[in-house]
Design an enzyme around this catalytic site. Structure first.
Site, PDB file in Angstrom:
ATOM      1  N   ASN A 141       0.752  -1.183  -0.185  1.00  0.00           N
ATOM      2  CA  ASN A 141      -0.161  -0.091   0.114  1.00  0.00           C
ATOM      3  C   ASN A 141       1.250   1.246   0.171  1.00  0.00           C
ATOM      4  O   ASN A 141       1.792   1.381   0.937  1.00  0.00           O
ATOM      5  CB  ASN A 141      -1.062   0.063   1.322  1.00  0.00           C
ATOM      6  CG  ASN A 141      -1.604   1.377   1.288  1.00  0.00           C
ATOM      7  OD1 ASN A 141      -1.970   1.910   0.293  1.00  0.00           O
ATOM      8  ND2 ASN A 141      -1.835   1.831   2.572  1.00  0.00           N
TER       9      ASN A 141
ATOM     10  N   LYS B  26     -21.103  22.419  -0.689  1.00  0.00           N
ATOM     11  CA  LYS B  26     -20.893  21.426   0.779  1.00  0.00           C
ATOM     12  C   LYS B  26     -22.152  21.660   1.673  1.00  0.00           C
ATOM     13  O   LYS B  26     -22.603  20.600   2.197  1.00  0.00           O
ATOM     14  CB  LYS B  26     -19.729  21.802   1.447  1.00  0.00           C
ATOM     15  CG  LYS B  26     -18.432  21.489   0.585  1.00  0.00           C
ATOM     16  CD  LYS B  26     -18.245  19.900   0.415  1.00  0.00           C
ATOM     17  CE  LYS B  26     -18.995  19.575  -0.956  1.00  0.00           C
ATOM     18  NZ  LYS B  26     -18.241  19.017  -2.019  1.00  0.00           N
TER      19      LYS B  26
ATOM     20  N   LYS C 258     -22.674   9.234  -5.247  1.00  0.00           N
ATOM     21  CA  LYS C 258     -21.427   9.476  -5.249  1.00  0.00           C
ATOM     22  C   LYS C 258     -21.047   9.568  -6.771  1.00  0.00           C
ATOM     23  O   LYS C 258     -20.237  10.698  -6.994  1.00  0.00           O
ATOM     24  CB  LYS C 258     -20.552   8.480  -4.669  1.00  0.00           C
ATOM     25  CG  LYS C 258     -19.024   8.818  -4.444  1.00  0.00           C
ATOM     26  CD  LYS C 258     -18.815  10.035  -3.842  1.00  0.00           C
ATOM     27  CE  LYS C 258     -17.276  10.451  -3.607  1.00  0.00           C
ATOM     28  NZ  LYS C 258     -17.127  11.751  -3.136  1.00  0.00           N
TER      29      LYS C 258
HETATM   30  C1  AGP Z   1     -19.916  16.875  -4.766  1.00  0.00           C
HETATM   31  O1  AGP Z   1     -19.763  16.966  -3.388  1.00  0.00           O
HETATM   32  C2  AGP Z   1     -20.773  16.126  -5.356  1.00  0.00           C
HETATM   33  N1  AGP Z   1     -20.483  14.659  -4.855  1.00  0.00           N
HETATM   34  C3  AGP Z   1     -21.076  16.124  -6.795  1.00  0.00           C
HETATM   35  O2  AGP Z   1     -21.349  17.501  -6.893  1.00  0.00           O
HETATM   36  C4  AGP Z   1     -20.078  15.741  -7.672  1.00  0.00           C
HETATM   37  O3  AGP Z   1     -18.863  16.644  -7.588  1.00  0.00           O
HETATM   38  C5  AGP Z   1     -20.321  15.708  -9.143  1.00  0.00           C
HETATM   39  O4  AGP Z   1     -21.292  14.687  -9.127  1.00  0.00           O
HETATM   40  C6  AGP Z   1     -19.145  15.499 -10.166  1.00  0.00           C
HETATM   41  O5  AGP Z   1     -18.849  13.964  -9.937  1.00  0.00           O
HETATM   42  P1  AGP Z   1     -17.312  13.573 -10.289  1.00  0.00           P
HETATM   43  O6  AGP Z   1     -16.166  14.564  -9.988  1.00  0.00           O
HETATM   44  O7  AGP Z   1     -17.234  12.285 -10.055  1.00  0.00           O
HETATM   45  O8  AGP Z   1     -17.451  13.849 -11.951  1.00  0.00           O
END
Ligand code: AGP
Length: 598
Positions: free
Chosen positions: A104, A475, A593
């Protein structure tokens, strides 16, 4: 960031390794593997059994646990060198198959070591940095044999030479056929040992160990240990002297251990940022990529959410220091626009799977533009579209809200600005680690106490602090469910001012840069309309402290470092407000995510 685990004892190691790797999957899950040694192998007969595959250990079949041997090592991967595949999965072995290594960390000088080893006749199977370790150990074992060294003497010789040779960060677990134990080595990457009844454990963190024992031994950098059936022998490099390390009894449950004792992954990931920024900034950017960017008539960044905000920060700094025009487009809107062929298009995406960003990059590629990707995931879809790929080194980010991945994106984009800008602010950012460590000492209690009861919150800044205000607002929105809006400070007078009330706090980022004087008068205008002001400013700024309701001083540092420390402060205010409101911080409602649908 990968997960490694090891076992020495009377039980069959494989099922223990497999369960341990499942606990470590949050550290990386694109491929896995294990190696075990049974009695014959440790006596110098037999062979090591190595099983490795692309995919998640939690999806692995039961055959993996059937491997026989009472000494074993295992790995679950977050690819940094070499795409996720069976051959790039760990353990990596030497030419003879007698040595197996799980790792790692990152071997910074692996390329030159690999070149030298190939010249000496070693045959490499993978694209990883780790495989050089197995071949180096083979080389040193052979050299030891020529000196007539065997058993532990051979291992001492090999380990010393290995630690003399490797540069970078590494936590290693090593099996050598003929050696009745496993070798654990730590430098900069985490590694803990566990002491059970007649059995021993080693792991990247204590999660896999806790179901077997609460007795934990924390290794220090440059410690190495031999875990043998009769106990642990612990040494320190380079003296090779025996050392004592305190055995602690911990009462954590597995879940909290995964979070390293933090309440949420978001908090843990916020506290990982000093190392993440430095690891992501201190990397070589492909010369070919730099020369294409330099030749481009302009650059366009396509991205979504936080990644879009990182693109905006890049624009301010690239235009200011390199005089290259930069457009930043919301990926889902980009298809409405035309882009000249000599425009370089950069997709910024943590996951590398965001559908809107992928579509935008394909659109640019179809237009004949050179296309780039700044991403955190090796082998992700965006890497297969891009002509050039630049990796952030944030490791897996579990919390939906981007924090360390955003800071890592800023680091890589700032690296581009620094290289094209002939080393501009390179020294400051190479040495930023203590500034960010000091930033993490900030107590967000007062600021979040004001925010938690707010109906609306405005985030304002000028210049590069406009996109940072957008990120601060995002955020707050995504994890607290409080409406927040990021605004260029000069824009408020053109409408949003009407919303300012004592219940609408303003978070203003106002450091001692060119915009400072006009920013101060903007803050006074907001105060005059009754809005409580939370001001983030340069350390020691008595004037701003005087004006603001809450003044948050940044650690004293150069302006460019304040850009990063101010961002971390905004993350901490949002995080603490969400905790105060009892939100499910890591899994906010209605969000994913990675948004893989258009
Ligand atoms: C940010 O906190 C969010 N999770 C979301 O806006 C994210 O930045 C956006 O969906 C882009 O994701 P990516 O960077 O994986 O393309």
């Amino acid at each position: 960031m990968c997960g490694i685990v090891g076992y020495v004892g009377e039980r069959n190691a494989a099922p223990i390794i497999v369960e341990g790797l499942k606990c470590l999957e949050y550290r990386g899950y694109d491929s896995f593997g294990l190696a075990v040694a049974d009695g014959t192998a440790t006596d110098g007969g037999g062979r090591l059994t190595v099983i490795k595959k692309q995919g998640r250990i939690s999806d692995a079949g039961s055959e993996v646990s059937l491997a026989v041997g009472n000494i074993g090592i295992g790995h679950t991967r977050w690819a940094t060198h070499g795409v996720p595949s069976d051959v790039n999965a760990h353990p990596h072995t030497d030419c003879t198959g007698d040595i197996a290594v799980v790792h790692n960390g990152i071997i910074e000088n692996y390329a030159e070591l690999k070149k030298a080893l190939i010249a000496e006749g070693h045959v490499f199977k993978s694209e990883t940095d780790t495989e050089v370790i197995a071949h180096l150990l083979e080389k040193f074992r052979n050299a030891a044999a020529e000196k007539g060294l065997s058993g532990t003497d051979m291992v001492d010789f090999a380990v010393k030479n290995l630690m003399d040779t490797l540069e970078g960060s590494f936590a290693l677990l090593i099996l050598i056929r003929g050696f009745n134990g496993l070798i654990a080595i730590k430098r900069f990457s985490p590694l803990v040992l566990g002491i059970g009844d007649d059995e021993l454990f080693a792991s990247s963190d204590m999660t896999p160990i806790l179901e077997h024992t609460q007795k934990i031994l924390l290794l220090e950098d440059n410690d190495y240990a031999y875990l043998m059936p009769d106990g642990i022998r612990l040494f320190s490099y380079p003296s090779a002297k025996t050392v004592e390390r305190e055995v602690k009894t911990v009462d954590w449950d597995v879940e909290s251990a995964k979070k390293g004792g933090y309440e949420y992954f978001m908090e843990k990931e916020i506290f990982e940022q000093p190392a993440v920024f430095v690891n992501s900034f201190r990397q070589k950017i492909d010369d070919g990529a730099v020369s294409v960017l330099k030749k481009a008539s302009s650059i366009t960044v396509v991205a979504c959410g936080s990644s879009y905000h990182a693109g905006l920060i890049f624009r301010y700094l690239m235009e200011k220091y390199c005089k290259i025009p930069v457009r930043v487009e919301i990926a889902s809107e980009f298809l409405n626009f035309t882009t000249a062929k000599d425009t370089a298009v950069i997709a910024v995406t943590q996951s590398g799977e965001t559908a809107d960003t992928l579509a935008a990059l394909r659109h640019a590629k179809a237009n004949g533009c050179p296309v780039f990707a700044v991403t955190n995931v090796l082998g992700s879809s965006v890497t297969r579209i891009a002509d050039y790929v630049l990796y952030t080194r944030a490791g897996p980010e579990i919390s939906v809200a981007a924090t360390k991945s955003f800071i890592a994106q800023c680091a890589v984009l700032l690296r581009i600005v620094s290289i094209i800008g002939k080393g501009i602010f390179e020294k400051e950012l190479f040495e930023i680690y203590p500034v960010l460590e000091e930033t993490l000492l900030f107590d967000p209690a007062d600021a979040s106490a004001v925010c938690k009861d707010a109906e609306n919150i405005f985030y304002v800044g000028r210049g590069v602090y406009y996109p940072i205000s957008l990120e601060g607002a995002l955020k707050m929105k995504e994890i607290t469910y409080i409406h927040a809006e990021g605004c260029a400070a000069g824009e408020l007078k053109h409408g949003p001012f009407s919303l300012l009330t004592p219940k609408t706090p303003v978070v203003a980022v106002c450091t001692k840069d060119d915009a400072y004087p006009v920013m101060i008068s903007n803050i006074k205008e907001m105060k005059a309309r009754g809005a409580p002001v939370i001001a983030i400013g340069s350390g020691g700024d008595a004037d701003l402290k005087e004006i603001a309701d809450i003044f948050i001083p940044l650690p004293r540092s150069k302006n460019i470092c304040e850009v990063i420390s101010a961002t971390i402060i905004l993350q901490m205010i949002a995080y603490n407000t969400a905790v105060l409101l009892g939100r499910d911080v890591d899994k906010p409602r209605n969000l994913a995510k990675s948004v893989t649908v258009i």
